[in-house]
Design an enzyme around this catalytic site. Sequence first.
Site, PDB file in Angstrom:
ATOM      1  N   ARG A   1       0.843  -1.200   0.000  1.00  0.00           N
ATOM      2  CA  ARG A   1       0.000   0.000   0.000  1.00  0.00           C
ATOM      3  C   ARG A   1       0.886   1.262   0.000  1.00  0.00           C
ATOM      4  NH1 ARG A   1      -1.979   1.353   6.091  1.00  0.00           N
ATOM      5  NH2 ARG A   1      -0.287   0.329   7.225  1.00  0.00           N
TER       6      ARG A   1
ATOM      7  N   ASP B   1      -7.944  -6.058  12.883  1.00  0.00           N
ATOM      8  CA  ASP B   1      -9.212  -5.498  12.410  1.00  0.00           C
ATOM      9  C   ASP B   1     -10.318  -6.548  12.379  1.00  0.00           C
ATOM     10  OD1 ASP B   1      -7.963  -3.114  12.162  1.00  0.00           O
ATOM     11  OD2 ASP B   1      -8.103  -2.965   9.991  1.00  0.00           O
TER      12      ASP B   1
ATOM     13  N   GLU C   1     -18.762   4.599  -0.440  1.00  0.00           N
ATOM     14  CA  GLU C   1     -17.958   3.938  -1.473  1.00  0.00           C
ATOM     15  C   GLU C   1     -18.690   3.784  -2.800  1.00  0.00           C
ATOM     16  OE1 GLU C   1     -16.348   2.970   2.512  1.00  0.00           O
ATOM     17  OE2 GLU C   1     -18.358   2.865   1.618  1.00  0.00           O
TER      18      GLU C   1
ATOM     19  N   ARG D   1      -1.443  -4.710   3.746  1.00  0.00           N
ATOM     20  CA  ARG D   1      -1.121  -3.875   4.903  1.00  0.00           C
ATOM     21  C   ARG D   1       0.227  -4.247   5.518  1.00  0.00           C
ATOM     22  NH1 ARG D   1      -4.488  -3.954  10.624  1.00  0.00           N
ATOM     23  NH2 ARG D   1      -3.450  -2.173  11.612  1.00  0.00           N
TER      24      ARG D   1
ATOM     25  N   HIS E   1      -5.736  -3.352   2.411  1.00  0.00           N
ATOM     26  CA  HIS E   1      -6.026  -4.127   3.623  1.00  0.00           C
ATOM     27  C   HIS E   1      -6.810  -5.398   3.290  1.00  0.00           C
ATOM     28  CE1 HIS E   1      -4.753  -0.355   5.279  1.00  0.00           C
ATOM     29  NE2 HIS E   1      -4.883  -0.775   6.523  1.00  0.00           N
TER      30      HIS E   1
ATOM     31  N   PHE F   1     -14.635  -2.757   1.159  1.00  0.00           N
ATOM     32  CA  PHE F   1     -15.566  -1.717   0.753  1.00  0.00           C
ATOM     33  C   PHE F   1     -15.523  -1.423  -0.743  1.00  0.00           C
ATOM     34  CE2 PHE F   1     -14.218  -0.274   5.173  1.00  0.00           C
ATOM     35  CZ  PHE F   1     -15.172  -1.078   5.793  1.00  0.00           C
TER      36      PHE F   1
END
Length: 314
Positions: A10, A117, A58, A167, A109, A83
């Site tokens: 990322r 998460d 989104e 990530r 992610h 998303f």
Amino acid sequence: MAEIVKKATRESFGETLVELGATNPDIVVLVADLADATKVENFGKAYPSRFIECGIAEGNMVGVAAGLASCGKIPFATSFAMFSAGRAFEQVRNSVGYPHLNVKIVGSHAGISVGEDGATHQCCEDIALMRSIPGMVVLNPADHYEMKAAVKAAVEHDGPVYIRLGRLAVESCNNNDDYQFEIGKGITLREGNDLTVIATGLMVGEAIQAADALAAEGIHARLIDMHTIKPLDRELVVKAAKETGRIVTVEEHNVIGGLGEAVAACLSEECPVPLTRMGVQDVFGHSGPAVDLLKEFGLCAEGITATVKKVLGK
């Protein structure tokens, strides 16, 4: 030989957008309240007039991106994979895929390496969702250098592209001077004739460690970095199947709908050989440190090594 770099893909994605933005005024970045997490905030600082914060909406972000593409821009719609690929699937399908617009959908992610998460954000279905959209290119780069090359290729490609970001920081493996990236063409990282391991994304680094450990025991595994899931490099897959006789696929994604199924479809149609699919075995993840989760799910060098030995009966 380029230097070895250890960073999350990322971060490499964000850096490359800033670099490309300096010479390509058509690049526009859209984000859904996650500029820091997706590493596009520096693009916004450098080119504020080409940076659109859409908030936690989104589907609307993808719709705006589609409109920009219809006006000749090259929009990157960025968010977490859960998303951008999941929540906004309808808009990606109908507003981007159906009219075949030049929108780049970015899913950060992704996979269980999101860690703490937890299951709701550990998207292991994004590749399957994006593969199902006609005309969508699906890229899952393995490291810093591959991500930089993939973003440049996505900009040059006229049509919808999905790019998967990680990530977790990973050490670069595609730093050879002769490294070349081409959409739809896998890269052979290790030669071998005992069997072939085809890995993608974060799993490529783990597969390299496994291949080295196996070689020390006299097992010579061919290793392919399959950075493009769609279109799949069918020629390379069939060649490996004919020359090594067995295939193991490794992905940080549900085994349903991902790299393993793409390879399985290819083999069943062109060169049936034994295939073992390593990945998330149709279950949800859960909260925990990323490295520990990968080991728990067998998505690590040790897990790949053990699976190859089992496949070979050793």
